[in-house]
Design an enzyme around this catalytic site. Structure first.
Site, short mmCIF file in Angstrom:
data_model
loop_
_atom_site.label_atom_id
_atom_site.label_comp_id
_atom_site.label_asym_id
_atom_site.label_seq_id
_atom_site.Cartn_x
_atom_site.Cartn_y
_atom_site.Cartn_z
N HIS A 82 0.86 -1.19 0.00
CA HIS A 82 0.00 0.00 0.00
C HIS A 82 0.88 1.23 0.00
CE1 HIS A 82 -4.08 1.63 0.45
NE2 HIS A 82 -3.46 2.68 0.98
N ASP A 161 -13.67 4.08 7.36
CA ASP A 161 -12.54 4.71 6.65
C ASP A 161 -13.01 5.25 5.31
OD1 ASP A 161 -9.77 5.43 6.02
OD2 ASP A 161 -10.04 3.93 4.46
N ARG A 168 -12.00 13.61 4.49
CA ARG A 168 -10.66 14.22 4.63
C ARG A 168 -10.21 14.82 3.31
NH1 ARG A 168 -7.34 9.56 5.89
NH2 ARG A 168 -5.58 10.97 6.09
N SER A 183 -6.05 5.13 8.65
CA SER A 183 -6.79 4.89 7.42
C SER A 183 -6.21 3.68 6.68
CB SER A 183 -6.71 6.14 6.54
OG SER A 183 -7.10 5.88 5.22
N LYS A 187 -7.73 -0.65 6.73
CA LYS A 187 -8.09 -1.39 5.51
C LYS A 187 -7.21 -2.63 5.38
CE LYS A 187 -7.52 2.18 2.61
NZ LYS A 187 -7.75 3.53 3.08
#
Ligand code: URA
Length: 443
Positions: A82, A161, A168, A183, A187
């Site tokens: 990620h 999220d 956001r 965040s 996930k």
């Protein structure tokens, strides 16, 4: 719970008592807290931060707001990557099929564009027909069958999220170590992973430009991952210029297809291979770094990774023929070559200005509900340090109309700086961070 008092407590630098963040997340999920109060609370966190206990509680509550993928009893190691967000940052589309070809299982749940950065889901949705909306059971079944699935947050996974991310994005509350960490990790911890590799961006185009903040973010996320039993490693990579040449959804998919044919730009391939190596090592699929690299390169050279991408596209209802003919991707009706306004040395290609330029062209969002134009964007061939002549082509603008071409040219004038002295771009991969500490990577 009196939300204004909690906002004031965070505004004034206090820590919320145990149980409060979990209660806030539950109430927000139940739509008992309006977005304007949540935005104020998030802004207080941007300024004041969270204690370690608050962060653990917030992340856990966001994770528990949904379900998790369940691969229990399956021997194939699950591994994901990620990124903290960048421009031209498209390594997910390469790594998912490459890792699947190397024996890993990649349940890759991604996000949409955030601020000036692009999102994997928006890129994937530029493939005609492609759906990123898989149910958890469909994603799980596809990962077991094809070794990877590329999907978005459904209402089942970390749904809080998903809402906070969108909030956001439009309230200036993205750049915060604890908010980014919560965040991303809420996930990723829902994916049922054995290992996770984080691509933490540093440089002017990253949410946290400063290297010190990038390292703090890496350490924070590693702490959350390891505490949940997921082997977590981070690489700090350069985001002081876009990664690769293509910036914009369909253009980036095309660049990925070319990369899986062995024609990827060197910087994109260097970062992709560095992350892929870490994924193979962290997942226990390889013990030797050189051998890991060899397997990744082989997955591209043999054509296996490209075929796997086509299988994934087909499984997710997209047109797999795009891998043979990228012209089937959406094409912008207007194109214009952008040339160097003066002779000199390219001093910078500013990713933030490029990302804002994509938004100006319609390829990103200004508001939560905006639709994205997939075909628009830039292909920027100039790199920091290149010597250019006045009038030399250094980029192409892809736009909907003549107005878009003008907006694109304005963005590129802001983005591409030409000077006379040598450029000093960041090292592409500068640090490797694990639970054991930070290792600076030799140039
Ligand atoms: N990526 C995420 O998933 N969340 C953030 O907050 C930033 C980047």
């Amino acid at each position: 719970m009196v939300i204004p008092s909690l906002i004031e407590c965070k505004r004034d630098g206090g820590a919320l008592p145990p149980g409060t963040w979990a209660a806030i997340v539950r109430a927000y999920a139940a739509e008992e807290i309006p977005d304007y109060q949540m935005a104020a609370l998030l802004m207080a966190v941007v300024w004041r931060g969270l204690s370690a206990a608050e962060l653990t509680e917030l992340t856990g509550a966001m994770l528990d707001s949904g379900s998790r993928l369940d691969f229990d009893g399956w021997a194939v190691p699950r591994v994901d990557k990620h990124s903290t967000g960048g421009v031209g940052d498209k390594t997910s589309l390469l790594l998912a099929p490459m890792l699947a070809c190397c024996g890993g299982a990649v349940p890759m749940m991604s996000g949409r564009g955030l601020g000036h950065t692009g999102g994997t889901l928006d890129k994937l949705e530029s493939i005609p027909g492609f759906t990123t909306q898989l149910t958890l059971s469909a994603a799980e079944a596809q990962v077991r069958r094809l070794g990877c699935a590329l999907f978005g947050q459904t209402p089942e996974i970390a749904p809080v999220d998903r809402r906070l991310y969108a909030l956001r994005d439009v309230t200036g509350t993205v750049p915060s170590v604890p908010l980014i960490a919560a965040s991303i990790m809420s996930k990723k911890l829902a994916e049922g992973l054995d290992a996770l590799v984080l691509d933490v961006k540093a440089g002017s185009g990253a949410f946290l430009a400063d290297e010190k903040d990038a390292l703090a973010l890496a350490r924070t996320m590693i702490g959350l991952g390891e505490a949940s039993g997921v082997r977590t490693v981070a690489l700090v990579t350069a985001m002081d210029r876009p990664l690769g040449r293509a910036c914009g959804n369909a253009l980036e998919v095309e660049e990925c297809i070319l990369a899986l044919r062995g024609e990827g730009p060197p910087d994109l391939m260097a970062v992709t291979l560095a992350l892929g190596e870490e994924m193979l090592l962290a997942a226990g699929l390889e013990t030797d770094r050189g051998a890991a690299r060899g397997r990744l390169v082989e997955s591209v050279q043999s054509g296996a990774a490209l075929r796997r991408l086509a299988d994934v596209i087909e499984a997710q209802e997209g047109n797999p023929a795009v891998v043979d003919d990228p012209a089937l991707l959406p094409q912008a009706p207007q194109r214009a070559v952008y040339t160097a306004p003066a002779a000199g040395i390219v001093a910078a290609v500013r990713p933030r200005a490029v990302g804002q330029g994509i938004i100006a062209l319609g390829g990103g969002r200004r508001r939560m509900e905006d639709a994205v134009q997939h075909a628009v964007g830039f292909v920027i061939t100039a790199r920091p340090g290149d010597v250019v002549e006045a009038g030399q082509p250094i980029a192409t603008i892809h736009a909907r109309d003549a107005e878009g071409l003008e907006a694109g040219a304005t963005a590129l004038r802001e983005a591409i700086l030409i000077g006379s002295g040598p450029a000093a771009p960041r090292q592409l991969v500068s640090h490797r961070v694990t639970a054991d500490g930070v290792e600076a990577i030799a140039p």
